[in-house]
Design a protein around this motif. Structure first.
Motif, PDB file in Angstrom:
ATOM      1  N   THR B 225       0.873  -1.189   0.000  1.00  0.00           N
ATOM      2  CA  THR B 225       0.000   0.000   0.000  1.00  0.00           C
ATOM      3  C   THR B 225       0.901   1.227   0.000  1.00  0.00           C
ATOM      4  OG1 THR B 225      -1.763  -1.127   1.175  1.00  0.00           O
ATOM      5  CG2 THR B 225      -1.770   1.287   1.270  1.00  0.00           C
ATOM      6  N   VAL B 226       0.716   2.085  -0.999  1.00  0.00           N
ATOM      7  CA  VAL B 226       1.557   3.274  -1.136  1.00  0.00           C
ATOM      8  C   VAL B 226       0.776   4.480  -0.640  1.00  0.00           C
ATOM      9  CG1 VAL B 226       2.876   4.715  -2.732  1.00  0.00           C
ATOM     10  CG2 VAL B 226       2.616   2.252  -3.191  1.00  0.00           C
ATOM     11  N   PRO B 227       1.262   5.119   0.441  1.00  0.00           N
ATOM     12  CA  PRO B 227       0.559   6.323   0.912  1.00  0.00           C
ATOM     13  C   PRO B 227       0.855   7.519  -0.001  1.00  0.00           C
ATOM     14  CG  PRO B 227       2.454   5.847   2.334  1.00  0.00           C
ATOM     15  CD  PRO B 227       2.435   4.784   1.271  1.00  0.00           C
ATOM     16  N   ALA B 228      -0.018   8.522   0.043  1.00  0.00           N
ATOM     17  CA  ALA B 228       0.209   9.749  -0.719  1.00  0.00           C
ATOM     18  C   ALA B 228       1.578  10.319  -0.379  1.00  0.00           C
ATOM     19  CB  ALA B 228      -0.882  10.774  -0.401  1.00  0.00           C
ATOM     20  N   GLY B 229       2.284  10.835  -1.384  1.00  0.00           N
ATOM     21  CA  GLY B 229       3.606  11.416  -1.171  1.00  0.00           C
ATOM     22  C   GLY B 229       4.741  10.431  -1.395  1.00  0.00           C
ATOM     23  N   ARG B 230       4.419   9.120  -1.369  1.00  0.00           N
ATOM     24  CA  ARG B 230       5.447   8.112  -1.663  1.00  0.00           C
ATOM     25  C   ARG B 230       5.407   7.761  -3.160  1.00  0.00           C
ATOM     26  NH1 ARG B 230       8.502   5.326   2.500  1.00  0.00           N
ATOM     27  NH2 ARG B 230       8.199   6.647   4.327  1.00  0.00           N
TER      28      ARG B 230
END
Lengths: 336, 336
Positions: B225-230
């Motif tokens: 899961t990629v969070p926003a900003g990554r």
């Protein structure tokens, strides 16, 4: 079409045009001047035998007729002088479909003279067969294939209008189908068998349907204006069956100015299988220049090939020949 | 990938699997049982030499690594036992691009043993090279080519996430490019040279750029899961120049769940030339099954080919092998 091919061939490195044959157009003229180019030193002749004997070409491109019955003797004349042959006759895209005996004879005579023969063009020869075949290469399973070529007949002249029934009443269109003056597309039988043979399918039968496309509005073409209520074109479709199941569906609605009816032109391929695939080329690849391109570009793969009658599924990928054609032919020979 | 290919090959008429080599997975198991099929009577072994000596295959499919330095010895081992070889190593799509000397050696050894070698796959091998080449066959002139493959990395596991820099900060992504842990796409150099050599272009140089695709929203993948900003993926692009002009542009933005950013996946090809062409395949042909399909389907064209190192541009059109593979191979041999 022959003039278009000559114009492209004259511009290619590693190609020398050694002869030009025409029944009537430009006869006695320099080919280059007749095409609006600089002189090529080749006089257009209506004597095929004398031209072939003098020109001794490695390859002859023939653009005369759609039917094998018309082009077979022209092909043999070139083959007998030791020339490879590319034909844009629609029936030549897969000669065994309409004329298995002639196909066998062509293969035999080509092998005897050590040359090869190919039928190609945009359709049949590419969009509704070779491109479909190539796409199935990315599939592990193919359940069925549906493809459609939606094009615009507006640029074409009276012969195409007549064979598509453009300008007729719906009743005249039906009568034209009966008496053979309305033909629709020539090449479905060839595309069907080309696809099936390449994929290892054995077709039970091919069915074809031709229905009139009746104009709901005025359709302006370059050689004709079709009033509302008259026929603007022919929707020709074909279905190929394996084991009683329809596995190949090809649709080719050809009409004058489809834009007037808000119909977008394009080439479409849908493969049901693993994976399913959906391809669109919009607008459609134009038929005239597309056929010229394929005929001219298959020169290198065909001259590099072993002797015999070939199809588009037998030869390496088509490609634009942008380098020296002789060198590109030799490269293809090396890896054949 | 090897298991996927074995599963498809096991289902084909005219194919007999005679051996299976694996470093660790399924070793000692029956290949069929290991794949969840009925037993195939073939025990998976980690002894390549002994397996090749006993299996004596007509063809070996190798799915181990992306790089020639890793697969060359594996290919030679098969060739030395008189086996044709299909590799899905990206660098094998056009070995001369990265390793001209090894390419020459492979060609020499293949010819010596009378077998042929091919690198293929969905990309490189098809979408961003072979399909482009085939399309140019319908063009009389090609000024430039622009193609893009927009895909979804969501189904892939940790190795792919690491090599694409997924989940890193933009700073870590840049550091990963520096130290070689973030790789992006392997195959642009191969696709560029495959296209150029088929069309007769001589490339001055190939430039490549890799930039991070930073998530503006949470991106859910199967393994991450990629969070926003990554970083959600890597936009890798390549430009090929002839005579100082950019003539081939290939774009390959690979990211987890592009749909979250309303990016549609697809394969796109634009040719500027005569005629201009615009092709779209939507969604994109999936990479995993597409590569399995091409490796399995090129069996017949490759076994039918003359000895040597081949590329996708040297062999007949790819096609799904839906009939008996042995018979289809013999047919292709007849027309070679």
């Amino acid at each position: 079409m022959g003039g278009g091919m000559a114009r492209v061939l004259a511009s290619r490195d590693g190609v020398k045009i050694t002869g030009a044959i025409s029944r009537t157009t430009m006869v006695g003229e320099d080919l280059g001047e007749g095409l609006g180019l600089k002189p090529l030193g080749v006089t257009v002749s209506n004597d095929a035998g004398a031209t072939l004997a003098e020109a001794r070409p490695d390859l002859t491109v023939i653009a005369t007729s759609s039917f094998i019955s018309d082009v077979a003797e022209q092909i043999y004349a070139a083959v007998d002088f030791g020339s490879n042959v590319i034909s844009i006759a629609e029936e030549m895209a897969y000669p065994a479909a309409s004329s298995p005996e002639v196909a066998g004879e062509m293969d035999r005579r080509a092998k005897e003279r050590g040359v090869s023969i190919l039928g190609t063009g945009i359709n049949p020869g590419f969009i509704l067969d070779a491109l479909i075949i190539a796409l199935t290469g990315a599939c592990t399973e193919v359940k069925s294939i549906r493809a459609e070529r939606v094009n615009d007949l507006s640029p074409f002249g009276p012969t195409v209008m007549r064979t598509q029934g453009v300008g007729t009443t719906p009743e005249e269109f039906e009568a034209g189908l009966e008496d053979g003056t309305v033909v629709g597309h020539v090449g479905f039988n060839e595309s069907m068998h080309l696809i099936a043979s390449a994929l290892g399918w054995h077709l039970d039968r091919v069915e074809q349907t031709r229905t009139p496309i009746v104009a709901g509005e005025t359709r302006e073409g370059q050689s004709i204006t079709v009033p509302a209520g008259r026929v603007a074109g022919c929707h020709h479709s074909a279905r190929g069956y394996v084991g009683g199941e329809e596995v190949i569906t090809l649709e080719h609605p050809q009409q004058v100015n489809p834009g007037a009816a808000r119909v977008e032109t394009g080439d479409y391929i849908e493969i049901s299988g693993t994976p399913g695939l959906s391809l669109a080329i919009q607008p459609e690849i134009p038929g005239g220049v597309g056929t010229i391109a394929l005929a001219v570009n298959m020169v290198a793969p065909l001259v590099a090939a072993s002797p015999g009658l070939k199809t588009m599924a037998d030869l390496p990928l088509p490609r634009a020949l942008l380098g020296n054609v002789r060198e590109m032919t030799d490269q293809l020979k090396d890896v054949r």
